[in-house]
Motif scaffolding. Structure first.
Motif, PDB file in Angstrom:
ATOM      1  N   GLY A 174       7.591   5.724  -3.083  1.00 41.23           N
ATOM      2  CA  GLY A 174       6.483   6.455  -2.491  1.00 41.23           C
ATOM      3  C   GLY A 174       5.771   5.622  -1.445  1.00 41.23           C
ATOM      4  O   GLY A 174       5.357   4.494  -1.721  1.00 41.23           O
ATOM      5  N   GLY A 175       5.598   6.181  -0.255  1.00 44.19           N
ATOM      6  CA  GLY A 175       4.971   5.452   0.841  1.00 44.19           C
ATOM      7  C   GLY A 175       3.616   5.974   1.220  1.00 44.19           C
ATOM      8  O   GLY A 175       3.139   5.740   2.344  1.00 44.19           O
ATOM      9  N   GLY A 176       2.944   6.681   0.281  1.00 48.01           N
ATOM     10  CA  GLY A 176       1.580   7.117   0.522  1.00 48.01           C
ATOM     11  C   GLY A 176       0.598   5.995   0.231  1.00 48.01           C
ATOM     12  O   GLY A 176       0.978   4.827   0.106  1.00 48.01           O
ATOM     13  N   LEU A 177      -0.680   6.342   0.096  1.00 50.41           N
ATOM     14  CA  LEU A 177      -1.702   5.313  -0.069  1.00 50.41           C
ATOM     15  C   LEU A 177      -1.497   4.500  -1.339  1.00 50.41           C
ATOM     16  O   LEU A 177      -1.622   3.268  -1.321  1.00 50.41           O
ATOM     17  CB  LEU A 177      -3.095   5.956  -0.076  1.00 50.41           C
ATOM     18  CG  LEU A 177      -3.446   6.852   1.122  1.00 50.41           C
ATOM     19  CD1 LEU A 177      -4.945   7.148   1.132  1.00 50.41           C
ATOM     20  CD2 LEU A 177      -3.024   6.234   2.440  1.00 50.41           C
TER      21      LEU A 177
ATOM     22  N   VAL B  60       9.703  -7.182  -3.570  1.00 51.40           N
ATOM     23  CA  VAL B  60       9.190  -5.816  -3.576  1.00 51.40           C
ATOM     24  C   VAL B  60       9.934  -5.000  -2.529  1.00 51.40           C
ATOM     25  O   VAL B  60       9.987  -5.377  -1.352  1.00 51.40           O
ATOM     26  CB  VAL B  60       7.677  -5.785  -3.288  1.00 51.40           C
ATOM     27  CG1 VAL B  60       7.162  -4.351  -3.328  1.00 51.40           C
ATOM     28  CG2 VAL B  60       6.914  -6.653  -4.286  1.00 51.40           C
ATOM     29  N   VAL B  61      10.510  -3.872  -2.968  1.00 46.56           N
ATOM     30  CA  VAL B  61      11.204  -2.956  -2.063  1.00 46.56           C
ATOM     31  C   VAL B  61      10.497  -1.612  -2.138  1.00 46.56           C
ATOM     32  O   VAL B  61      10.398  -1.014  -3.221  1.00 46.56           O
ATOM     33  CB  VAL B  61      12.682  -2.781  -2.456  1.00 46.56           C
ATOM     34  CG1 VAL B  61      13.386  -1.856  -1.469  1.00 46.56           C
ATOM     35  CG2 VAL B  61      13.389  -4.131  -2.516  1.00 46.56           C
ATOM     36  N   LEU B  62       9.971  -1.137  -1.031  1.00 44.56           N
ATOM     37  CA  LEU B  62       9.293   0.155  -1.003  1.00 44.56           C
ATOM     38  C   LEU B  62      10.231   1.202  -0.425  1.00 44.56           C
ATOM     39  O   LEU B  62      10.778   1.025   0.666  1.00 44.56           O
ATOM     40  CB  LEU B  62       8.001   0.073  -0.186  1.00 44.56           C
ATOM     41  CG  LEU B  62       7.124   1.329  -0.238  1.00 44.56           C
ATOM     42  CD1 LEU B  62       5.638   0.963  -0.235  1.00 44.56           C
ATOM     43  CD2 LEU B  62       7.414   2.269   0.934  1.00 44.56           C
ATOM     44  N   LEU B  63      10.406   2.310  -1.148  1.00 38.99           N
ATOM     45  CA  LEU B  63      11.319   3.386  -0.765  1.00 38.99           C
ATOM     46  C   LEU B  63      10.511   4.642  -0.447  1.00 38.99           C
ATOM     47  O   LEU B  63       9.725   5.113  -1.268  1.00 38.99           O
ATOM     48  CB  LEU B  63      12.292   3.680  -1.908  1.00 38.99           C
ATOM     49  CG  LEU B  63      13.066   2.471  -2.456  1.00 38.99           C
ATOM     50  CD1 LEU B  63      13.787   2.841  -3.736  1.00 38.99           C
ATOM     51  CD2 LEU B  63      14.051   1.952  -1.409  1.00 38.99           C
TER      52      LEU B  63
ATOM     53  N   ARG C  89      12.154   0.577   3.120  1.00 41.60           N
ATOM     54  CA  ARG C  89      13.301   1.414   3.470  1.00 41.60           C
ATOM     55  C   ARG C  89      12.796   2.830   3.672  1.00 41.60           C
ATOM     56  O   ARG C  89      12.462   3.530   2.709  1.00 41.60           O
ATOM     57  CB  ARG C  89      14.381   1.347   2.391  1.00 41.60           C
ATOM     58  CG  ARG C  89      14.973  -0.051   2.226  1.00 41.60           C
ATOM     59  CD  ARG C  89      16.121  -0.088   1.242  1.00 41.60           C
ATOM     60  NE  ARG C  89      17.237   0.753   1.658  1.00 41.60           N
ATOM     61  CZ  ARG C  89      18.398   0.825   1.014  1.00 41.60           C
ATOM     62  NH1 ARG C  89      18.608   0.078  -0.077  1.00 41.60           N
ATOM     63  NH2 ARG C  89      19.356   1.616   1.436  1.00 41.60           N
ATOM     64  N   GLU C  90      12.714   3.250   4.938  1.00 43.14           N
ATOM     65  CA  GLU C  90      12.229   4.588   5.270  1.00 43.14           C
ATOM     66  C   GLU C  90      13.402   5.559   5.417  1.00 43.14           C
ATOM     67  O   GLU C  90      14.547   5.159   5.575  1.00 43.14           O
ATOM     68  CB  GLU C  90      11.424   4.559   6.561  1.00 43.14           C
ATOM     69  CG  GLU C  90      10.090   3.838   6.458  1.00 43.14           C
ATOM     70  CD  GLU C  90       9.245   4.021   7.714  1.00 43.14           C
ATOM     71  OE1 GLU C  90       8.458   4.971   7.758  1.00 43.14           O
ATOM     72  OE2 GLU C  90       9.390   3.191   8.628  1.00 43.14           O
ATOM     73  N   GLY C  91      13.079   6.838   5.365  1.00 46.85           N
ATOM     74  CA  GLY C  91      14.092   7.865   5.538  1.00 46.85           C
ATOM     75  C   GLY C  91      15.024   7.996   4.349  1.00 46.85           C
ATOM     76  O   GLY C  91      16.167   8.444   4.500  1.00 46.85           O
TER      77      GLY C  91
END
Length: 358
Positions: free
Chosen positions: A135-138, A154-157, A185-187
């Motif tokens: 989750g890339g929200g707040l 830390v890996v943010l998806l 990692r976006e998309g």
């Protein structure tokens, strides 16, 4: 008797706002107030202040128990231990939790918005390793930044990092993550959570020792099960005074209610919307008890506050409809700004008629 269900930000405020003017009972499954906006700090191993509800309530009775059923016809609330609580007016403020409907999420992911899960994630990561933040929200941004440390990868998806931010805001978050070593990692979309990480819709597997879940919310099914009108995701449908459109003796505030701004825009789930709506619901209840018809909810957004660890933050200024401006505040001044707001919320809970502007 006015019964308030849930002692989150909205529930505690509406209970205290009514407590000195009416007979009010607050029902909550724990005897403490949870500062949900600080749970990412708990997940990172920081000690949070314990806030007993008994010290926060003002003229309000407390009933500790988990709500399992509503009976609008009998005007009763059923608790898990078999007790029933009767009401004349009900305020439904049971909030939300993470949407763990993705396969494997309920079994293997940690919902950062739940105190017990945040504590378990802290313990799981005590020895270091790799954590995938979904989750890339707040909340996802705050969690990833708070967890970043030398012994933890830390890996943010996410589909898009900080989708509700301005270009300047997104650029600052990206720069902070690069400095902290957070891999973004976006998309991507998570299709399944496993004990050893996550599977993406692309077929790729992201290995992780733990998965922190911050993608989406869900609300309790109690209102729907009771026959109260709800929207497609289960939020109670309320009018401009926060009263249920199907049951006039029931009000809804906070995440579990689908409240709208003048013009029809639905309020997003947030502390920033929960507090003003709680104040308005209290005014509406008191007005009707005095034989007056209350006015409509009036609300505008001011900013979004995002912590980026303990030494940086992002204050994203927004238009009244929550559209981000290309105006931000960052660094230690932003840290102080957000900390003042978070502390101010606790003060406002004790003094619920203070104007809220968070």
């Amino acid at each position: 008797m006015i019964v308030v269900l849930g002692a989150g930000y909205a529930g505690l405020m509406v209970a205290n706002a009514l407590g000195r003017k009416a007979d009010v009972r607050l029902v909550n499954e724990r005897d403490t107030f949870v500062e949900r906006v600080r749970l990412h700090q708990l997940a990172a191993g920081q000690e949070l202040v314990r806030r007993p509800l008994a010290k926060l309530l003002r003229g309000v009775g407390l009933e500790v128990g988990r709500v399992v059923a509503l009976d609008p016809a009998a005007r009763t609330v059923g608790l898990a231990d078999g007790r029933e609580v009767g009401y004349d007016t009900l305020v439904y403020a049971l909030g939300s939790s993470g949407d763990l409907s993705t396969p494997g999420a309920a079994e293997h992911a940690y919902d950062v918005g739940v105190p017990a899960d945040a504590a378990r994630l802290r313990d799981r990561l005590a020895g270091g390793g790799t954590v995938a933040v979904v989750g890339g929200g707040l909340t996802g941004i705050e969690t990833a930044a708070e967890l970043a440390r030398p012994d933890l990868k830390v890996v943010l998806l996410t589909d898009r990092l900080g989708a509700g931010l301005s270009e300047k805001g997104r650029a600052h978050v990206a720069a902070v993550f690069a400095r902290l070593g957070v891999e973004v990692r976006e998309g991507v979309a998570v299709e399944r959570v496993r004990a050893d990480g996550v599977e993406l819709a692309s077929g790729d597997h992201v290995t992780a020792d733990a998965v922190a879940w911050t993608a989406g919310f869900r609300v309790p099914d109690l209102a729907r099960d009771a026959g109260i009108e709800v929207d497609a995701v289960g939020r109670m449908v309320v009018d401009e005074t926060l009263r249920s459109v199907s049951h006039p003796d029931v009000y809804g505030v906070g995440d579990a209610a689908a409240a709208r701004m003048p013009g029809g825009q639905e309020l997003r789930m947030a502390c920033a919307t929960g507090l003003p709506s709680a104040q308005h619901a209290a005014r509406a209840i008191l007005a009707r008890r005095a034989g007056r018809e209350p006015g409509a909810l009036r609300f505008r957004y001011f900013n979004q506050c995002i912590s980026l660890g303990r030494t940086d933050a992002l204050i994203q200024f927004v238009d009244r409809d929550d559209t981000p401006r290309e105006r931000i505040l960052t660094g230690r001044l932003a840290v102080a700004y957000k900390e003042a707001i978070v502390r101010g919320v606790v003060v406002a809970e004790r003094h619920p008629w203070i104007p809220t502007m968070i």
